[in-house]
Design a protein around this motif. Structure first.
Motif, PDB file in Angstrom:
ATOM      1  N   MET A  48       0.848  -1.188   0.000  1.00 37.45           N
ATOM      2  CA  MET A  48       0.000   0.000   0.000  1.00 37.45           C
ATOM      3  C   MET A  48       0.877   1.229   0.000  1.00 37.45           C
ATOM      4  SD  MET A  48      -3.108   1.113   0.015  1.00 37.45           S
ATOM      5  CE  MET A  48      -3.706   2.787   0.074  1.00 37.45           C
ATOM      6  N   LYS A  49       0.956   1.938  -1.121  1.00 41.39           N
ATOM      7  CA  LYS A  49       1.796   3.120  -1.243  1.00 41.39           C
ATOM      8  C   LYS A  49       0.921   4.333  -1.547  1.00 41.39           C
ATOM      9  CE  LYS A  49       5.791   0.995  -0.887  1.00 41.39           C
ATOM     10  NZ  LYS A  49       6.719   1.240   0.252  1.00 41.39           N
ATOM     11  N   ILE A  50       1.123   5.406  -0.772  1.00 47.24           N
ATOM     12  CA  ILE A  50       0.367   6.638  -0.955  1.00 47.24           C
ATOM     13  C   ILE A  50       1.333   7.755  -1.306  1.00 47.24           C
ATOM     14  CG2 ILE A  50      -1.128   8.354   0.141  1.00 47.24           C
ATOM     15  CD1 ILE A  50      -2.109   6.155   2.011  1.00 47.24           C
ATOM     16  N   LEU A  51       1.074   8.423  -2.425  1.00 47.96           N
ATOM     17  CA  LEU A  51       1.851   9.610  -2.806  1.00 47.96           C
ATOM     18  C   LEU A  51       1.028  10.839  -2.468  1.00 47.96           C
ATOM     19  CD1 LEU A  51       4.268  10.983  -4.177  1.00 47.96           C
ATOM     20  CD2 LEU A  51       3.074  10.707  -6.363  1.00 47.96           C
ATOM     21  N   PHE A  52       1.563  11.677  -1.599  1.00 46.27           N
ATOM     22  CA  PHE A  52       0.842  12.863  -1.130  1.00 46.27           C
ATOM     23  C   PHE A  52       1.597  14.106  -1.596  1.00 46.27           C
ATOM     24  CE2 PHE A  52      -2.368  14.276   1.991  1.00 46.27           C
ATOM     25  CZ  PHE A  52      -2.065  15.617   2.032  1.00 46.27           C
ATOM     26  N   PHE A  53       1.016  14.818  -2.552  1.00 45.99           N
ATOM     27  CA  PHE A  53       1.646  16.041  -3.049  1.00 45.99           C
ATOM     28  C   PHE A  53       1.438  17.172  -2.041  1.00 45.99           C
ATOM     29  CE2 PHE A  53       1.161  14.003  -7.301  1.00 45.99           C
ATOM     30  CZ  PHE A  53       2.502  14.055  -7.662  1.00 45.99           C
ATOM     31  N   LEU A  59       5.048   6.989 -10.589  1.00 39.56           N
ATOM     32  CA  LEU A  59       3.630   7.327 -10.762  1.00 39.56           C
ATOM     33  C   LEU A  59       3.125   6.852 -12.121  1.00 39.56           C
ATOM     34  CD1 LEU A  59       1.920  10.632  -9.738  1.00 39.56           C
ATOM     35  CD2 LEU A  59       1.444   9.618 -11.951  1.00 39.56           C
ATOM     36  N   GLN A  60       3.910   7.085 -13.141  1.00 40.61           N
ATOM     37  CA  GLN A  60       3.492   6.719 -14.491  1.00 40.61           C
ATOM     38  C   GLN A  60       3.400   5.209 -14.668  1.00 40.61           C
ATOM     39  OE1 GLN A  60       6.295   8.721 -17.024  1.00 40.61           O
ATOM     40  NE2 GLN A  60       5.414  10.753 -16.661  1.00 40.61           N
ATOM     41  N   ASN A  61       4.084   4.441 -13.824  1.00 40.18           N
ATOM     42  CA  ASN A  61       4.091   2.988 -13.957  1.00 40.18           C
ATOM     43  C   ASN A  61       3.275   2.284 -12.867  1.00 40.18           C
ATOM     44  OD1 ASN A  61       6.144   2.019 -16.226  1.00 40.18           O
ATOM     45  ND2 ASN A  61       6.946   3.904 -15.311  1.00 40.18           N
ATOM     46  N   GLY A  62       2.369   3.035 -12.235  1.00 41.16           N
ATOM     47  CA  GLY A  62       1.413   2.420 -11.316  1.00 41.16           C
ATOM     48  C   GLY A  62       1.973   1.955  -9.996  1.00 41.16           C
ATOM     49  N   PHE A 108       0.600  15.291 -14.584  1.00 43.54           N
ATOM     50  CA  PHE A 108       0.379  13.858 -14.371  1.00 43.54           C
ATOM     51  C   PHE A 108      -1.010  13.389 -14.772  1.00 43.54           C
ATOM     52  CE2 PHE A 108       3.811  14.524 -11.141  1.00 43.54           C
ATOM     53  CZ  PHE A 108       4.741  13.676 -11.718  1.00 43.54           C
ATOM     54  N   ARG A 109      -1.824  14.286 -15.304  1.00 40.12           N
ATOM     55  CA  ARG A 109      -3.219  13.946 -15.596  1.00 40.12           C
ATOM     56  C   ARG A 109      -3.394  12.653 -16.407  1.00 40.12           C
ATOM     57  NH1 ARG A 109      -7.072  11.960 -15.999  1.00 40.12           N
ATOM     58  NH2 ARG A 109      -9.194  12.676 -16.419  1.00 40.12           N
ATOM     59  N   PRO A 110      -2.558  12.346 -17.412  1.00 36.33           N
ATOM     60  CA  PRO A 110      -2.784  11.121 -18.191  1.00 36.33           C
ATOM     61  C   PRO A 110      -2.715   9.830 -17.367  1.00 36.33           C
ATOM     62  CG  PRO A 110      -1.307  12.601 -19.371  1.00 36.33           C
ATOM     63  CD  PRO A 110      -1.466  13.165 -17.999  1.00 36.33           C
ATOM     64  N   TRP A 111      -2.077   9.874 -16.174  1.00 36.40           N
ATOM     65  CA  TRP A 111      -1.915   8.663 -15.379  1.00 36.40           C
ATOM     66  C   TRP A 111      -2.819   8.649 -14.140  1.00 36.40           C
ATOM     67  CZ3 TRP A 111       2.003  11.545 -17.502  1.00 36.40           C
ATOM     68  CH2 TRP A 111       2.686  10.942 -18.565  1.00 36.40           C
ATOM     69  N   LEU A 112      -3.690   9.628 -14.042  1.00 38.16           N
ATOM     70  CA  LEU A 112      -4.597   9.709 -12.899  1.00 38.16           C
ATOM     71  C   LEU A 112      -5.959   9.147 -13.276  1.00 38.16           C
ATOM     72  CD1 LEU A 112      -3.783  13.373 -11.765  1.00 38.16           C
ATOM     73  CD2 LEU A 112      -2.686  11.255 -10.998  1.00 38.16           C
ATOM     74  N   THR A 113      -6.539   8.364 -12.368  1.00 36.07           N
ATOM     75  CA  THR A 113      -7.875   7.818 -12.589  1.00 36.07           C
ATOM     76  C   THR A 113      -8.716   8.033 -11.345  1.00 36.07           C
ATOM     77  OG1 THR A 113      -7.530   5.589 -11.679  1.00 36.07           O
ATOM     78  CG2 THR A 113      -6.779   5.980 -13.950  1.00 36.07           C
ATOM     79  N   LYS A 114     -10.014   7.858 -11.482  1.00 36.50           N
ATOM     80  CA  LYS A 114     -10.908   8.034 -10.333  1.00 36.50           C
ATOM     81  C   LYS A 114     -10.662   6.972  -9.276  1.00 36.50           C
ATOM     82  CE  LYS A 114     -14.827   5.399 -12.200  1.00 36.50           C
ATOM     83  NZ  LYS A 114     -16.263   5.488 -12.567  1.00 36.50           N
TER      84      LYS A 114
END
Length: 363
Positions: A1-6, A77-80, A100-106
């Motif tokens: 479980m990895k969380i990236l927090f900007f 991020l780009q590789n999930g 990063f929008r192309p790699w973001l999903t709901k």
């Protein structure tokens, strides 16, 4: 479980509070990027001295400077690599969002908006005064958008501001809009209700009250958090009002230090807007002027005050950074069952590791 927090390179009372809670829950699996320097124990004094509000409550070295893997964030991020990506303050981090929008999903992204303005991204005037912003990708359509100052004027179509207020207020809210609020770190909440020595603290943020309560001031009254907290702990009541926005860290500081919140005009706050859960006569006092407040205080007997005080203190616990982080994840995972299973599995594994570590330490 990895969380990236900007994070943002300024104080962010909403995002930084949630980050503290997530770090308590997930440890080094919650990666703040860039490193939120002002939250760490080893933050230089010359940096902390620049923090608005003297850095009380959130910016007092609450995070240990543990090893965090921040290497090659973009590739990961780009590789999930990350299970969850959180934008702590979309109005300041929209550049990263666009990149990063192309790699973001709901299913992997949460948007948070903690600015005092009720206008969200990208409906504020700053976006519409500059034509080159007009075609920025939206954050509220594909993703859950958590807004702190959610009022009748919160709408994502900037053209709506041209409509008369009564018409504008009938417009439906965006389907992905959700509420969120500030929080207070659990370690900043008193362990037991303190004995009281006076009615009011020195720092009174309501000008009318400050003029009539001897010894009070509307400006910062203390140089250290210890002094500020002790003053609140000595007082039966803490005064708070709407500031730049309805939500304010002071509400939580008053409750966390065992005083009863006295909130001016709270009954005029939109129900969608933080703070949430404060109820007049149950865990706070709602007043409109000095005479109204003093009348309510003078009618309180010892039992009623004790009930107000305890329930206000319980409200602070409900709004701890860890609990608000759990609440954020709960709302998000309700629409993302796969991530809910990931978090549940992580929690079980983490509890098992902690139990084994405790037994090992004991032996």
């Amino acid at each position: 479980m990895k969380i990236l927090f900007f994070t943002s390179a300024v104080e962010d009372y909403l995002g930084d509070g949630i980050l503290i809670g997530l770090r308590a829950l997930f440890g080094d699996d919650c990666i703040d990027y860039p490193k939120c320097e002002i939250l760490y124990q080893n933050c230089p004094d010359n940096v902390l001295s620049q923090v608005r509000g003297k850095g009380f409550t959130l910016y007092t070295g609450l995070l240990d400077d543990i090893p965090i893997d921040r290497f090659n964030i973009e590739y990961k991020l780009q590789n999930g690599y990350y299970d969850l990506i959180i934008f702590g303050d979309i109005q300041r981090q929209f550049g990263l969002f666009v990149h990063f929008r192309p790699w973001l999903t709901k299913r992997n992204t949460i948007i948070m908006d903690g600015l005092d303005t009720s206008q969200p991204y990208p409906a504020r005037g700053r976006w519409w005064r500059r034509p080159y912003y007009w075609f920025l990708p939206k954050a509220h359509k594909p993703f859950l958008y958590f807004k702190r100052e959610w009022t009748d004027d919160t709408y994502f179509n900037a053209a709506a501001r041209l409509l008369p207020a009564p018409v504008r207020r009938r417009l439906p809210s965006a389907k992905n809009l959700r509420s969120i609020s500030f929080s207070v770190p659990e370690e900043k909440i008193v362990g037991q209700l303190p004995e009281k020595k006076k009615d009011f603290p020195k720092h009174i943020v309501d000008n009318e009250l400050a003029d009539k309560i001897p010894g009070s001031t509307t400006t910062y009254a203390f140089q250290s958090e210890i002094e500020y907290y002790q003053d609140l702990q000595d007082a039966r009541f803490g005064i708070t009002t709407m500031r730049a926005g309805w939500d304010c860290l002071r509400h939580y500081e008053v409750a966390a230090n065992g005083a009863v919140i006295c909130f001016k005009d709270l009954d005029r706050k939109p129900h969608t807007c933080a703070p949430h859960g404060l109820k007049a006569g149950v865990n706070c006092i709602v007043y409109h002027d000095y005479d109204d407040l003093m009348g309510q205080i003078n009618r309180l007997d010892k039992e009623k005050y004790a009930s107000l005080q305890r329930k206000c203190w319980e409200w602070a616990h409900q709004n701890s950074s860890e609990n608000k982080a759990k609440e954020l994840l709960s709302v998000f995972t309700a629409e993302n069952p796969q991530l809910a299973r990931e978090i549940s599995r992580y929690s079980i594994e983490n509890q098992t590791r902690n139990a084994v570590a405790s037994i090992t330490d004991f032996l």
